[in-house]
Design a protein around this motif. Structure first.
Motif, PDB file in Angstrom:
ATOM      1  N   THR A 115       0.704   5.563  -0.855  1.00 41.84           N
ATOM      2  CA  THR A 115      -0.111   7.290  -0.980  1.00 41.84           C
ATOM      3  C   THR A 115       0.604   7.961  -1.874  1.00 41.84           C
ATOM      4  O   THR A 115       1.925   8.530  -1.990  1.00 41.84           O
ATOM      5  CB  THR A 115      -0.480   8.661   0.141  1.00 41.84           C
ATOM      6  N   GLU A 170       0.432  -0.996   0.081  1.00 47.94           N
ATOM      7  CA  GLU A 170      -0.126   0.127   0.213  1.00 47.94           C
ATOM      8  C   GLU A 170       0.773   1.237   0.527  1.00 47.94           C
ATOM      9  O   GLU A 170       2.430   1.419   0.090  1.00 47.94           O
ATOM     10  CB  GLU A 170      -1.056   0.007   1.233  1.00 47.94           C
ATOM     11  N   GLU A 184      -5.290  11.697  -7.690  1.00 45.80           N
ATOM     12  CA  GLU A 184      -6.725  10.566  -7.549  1.00 45.80           C
ATOM     13  C   GLU A 184      -6.709  10.544  -9.258  1.00 45.80           C
ATOM     14  O   GLU A 184      -6.351  10.714 -10.152  1.00 45.80           O
ATOM     15  CB  GLU A 184      -7.731  11.467  -7.022  1.00 45.80           C
ATOM     16  N   ALA A 233       4.179   7.943   1.709  1.00 42.17           N
ATOM     17  CA  ALA A 233       3.722   8.874   1.134  1.00 42.17           C
ATOM     18  C   ALA A 233       5.038   8.628  -1.029  1.00 42.17           C
ATOM     19  O   ALA A 233       6.205   8.519   0.068  1.00 42.17           O
ATOM     20  CB  ALA A 233       4.195  10.025   0.982  1.00 42.17           C
ATOM     21  N   THR A 256      -5.557   4.998  -8.216  1.00 42.79           N
ATOM     22  CA  THR A 256      -5.566   5.593  -6.762  1.00 42.79           C
ATOM     23  C   THR A 256      -6.900   6.084  -6.770  1.00 42.79           C
ATOM     24  O   THR A 256      -7.956   6.549  -6.880  1.00 42.79           O
ATOM     25  CB  THR A 256      -4.686   6.521  -7.079  1.00 42.79           C
ATOM     26  N   ASP A 290      -7.537  10.539  -1.667  1.00 42.65           N
ATOM     27  CA  ASP A 290      -6.247  10.743  -1.825  1.00 42.65           C
ATOM     28  C   ASP A 290      -4.991  10.032  -2.184  1.00 42.65           C
ATOM     29  O   ASP A 290      -4.487  10.140  -1.182  1.00 42.65           O
ATOM     30  CB  ASP A 290      -6.876  10.850   0.406  1.00 42.65           C
ATOM     31  N   GLY A 291      -5.416   9.423  -2.741  1.00 40.93           N
ATOM     32  CA  GLY A 291      -4.124   8.904  -3.664  1.00 40.93           C
ATOM     33  C   GLY A 291      -3.476   7.771  -2.816  1.00 40.93           C
ATOM     34  O   GLY A 291      -2.631   6.817  -3.543  1.00 40.93           O
ATOM     35  N   TYR A 292      -4.712   6.909  -2.032  1.00 41.46           N
ATOM     36  CA  TYR A 292      -4.662   6.046  -1.427  1.00 41.46           C
ATOM     37  C   TYR A 292      -4.285   4.788  -2.398  1.00 41.46           C
ATOM     38  O   TYR A 292      -5.204   4.894  -4.029  1.00 41.46           O
ATOM     39  CB  TYR A 292      -5.159   5.541  -0.309  1.00 41.46           C
ATOM     40  N   ARG A 348       1.563  11.141  -4.170  1.00 40.74           N
ATOM     41  CA  ARG A 348       1.635  12.613  -4.254  1.00 40.74           C
ATOM     42  C   ARG A 348       2.423  13.703  -5.117  1.00 40.74           C
ATOM     43  O   ARG A 348       3.227  13.656  -5.125  1.00 40.74           O
ATOM     44  CB  ARG A 348       1.754  12.976  -2.812  1.00 40.74           C
ATOM     45  N   PRO A 404      -2.766  15.000  -3.162  1.00 41.80           N
ATOM     46  CA  PRO A 404      -2.996  14.031  -3.967  1.00 41.80           C
ATOM     47  C   PRO A 404      -3.518  13.378  -5.407  1.00 41.80           C
ATOM     48  O   PRO A 404      -3.876  14.451  -5.866  1.00 41.80           O
ATOM     49  CB  PRO A 404      -4.378  13.418  -2.704  1.00 41.80           C
TER      50      PRO A 404
END
Length: 124
Positions: free
Chosen positions: A10, A8, A20, A90, A39, A42-44, A12, A18
């Motif tokens: 994120t 996992e 998307e 990140a 993603t 929130d970019g996750y 940015r 973030p």
């Protein structure tokens, strides 16, 4: 049953915002894409059920180009018995350099997609 973990992170932009809707790929040691994901707002991103081993997490070329990001970005991940859940944290992506973007838009022969060079426009 195969032992499996998760990867996992994120994504940015360089300024902290973030990203998307970016395609992310999980590539095995032989260079095969094993999984893809997009993603979240929130970019996750999350890859579940990843067999233990060594992988590379990279950007999907098409979505990286569409979002004007450096498509060569990649980071390693190795879920295993000791660390089944790999948290990449990140991942900060830099925008595609303008000179690279211009070079990619320039067809063979040197003329840009914007039209002929000024020298040719002045010819009678």
């Amino acid at each position: 049953m195969t032992a499996a973990g998760e990867v996992e992170g994120t994504v940015r932009r360089d300024g902290g915002n973030p990203i998307e809707g970016l395609g992310v790929e999980l590539v095995d040691a032989e260079g095969r894409v094993r999984a893809t994901t997009i993603t979240e707002f929130d970019g996750y991103f999350l890859f579940e059920g990843v067999a233990y081993g060594r992988y590379t997490v990279r950007l999907g070329k098409a979505s990286a180009a569409a979002l004007r990001l450096d498509g060569d970005f990649a980071v390693g991940a190795a879920p295993g018995k000791a660390t089944p859940r790999v948290r990449l944290g990140a991942l900060i992506l830099k925008p595609l350099r303008r000179d690279v973007a211009l070079r990619d838009e320039t067809p063979p022969g040197g003329n840009s997609a914007r039209g002929p060079p000024e020298e040719e426009e002045r010819r009678p």
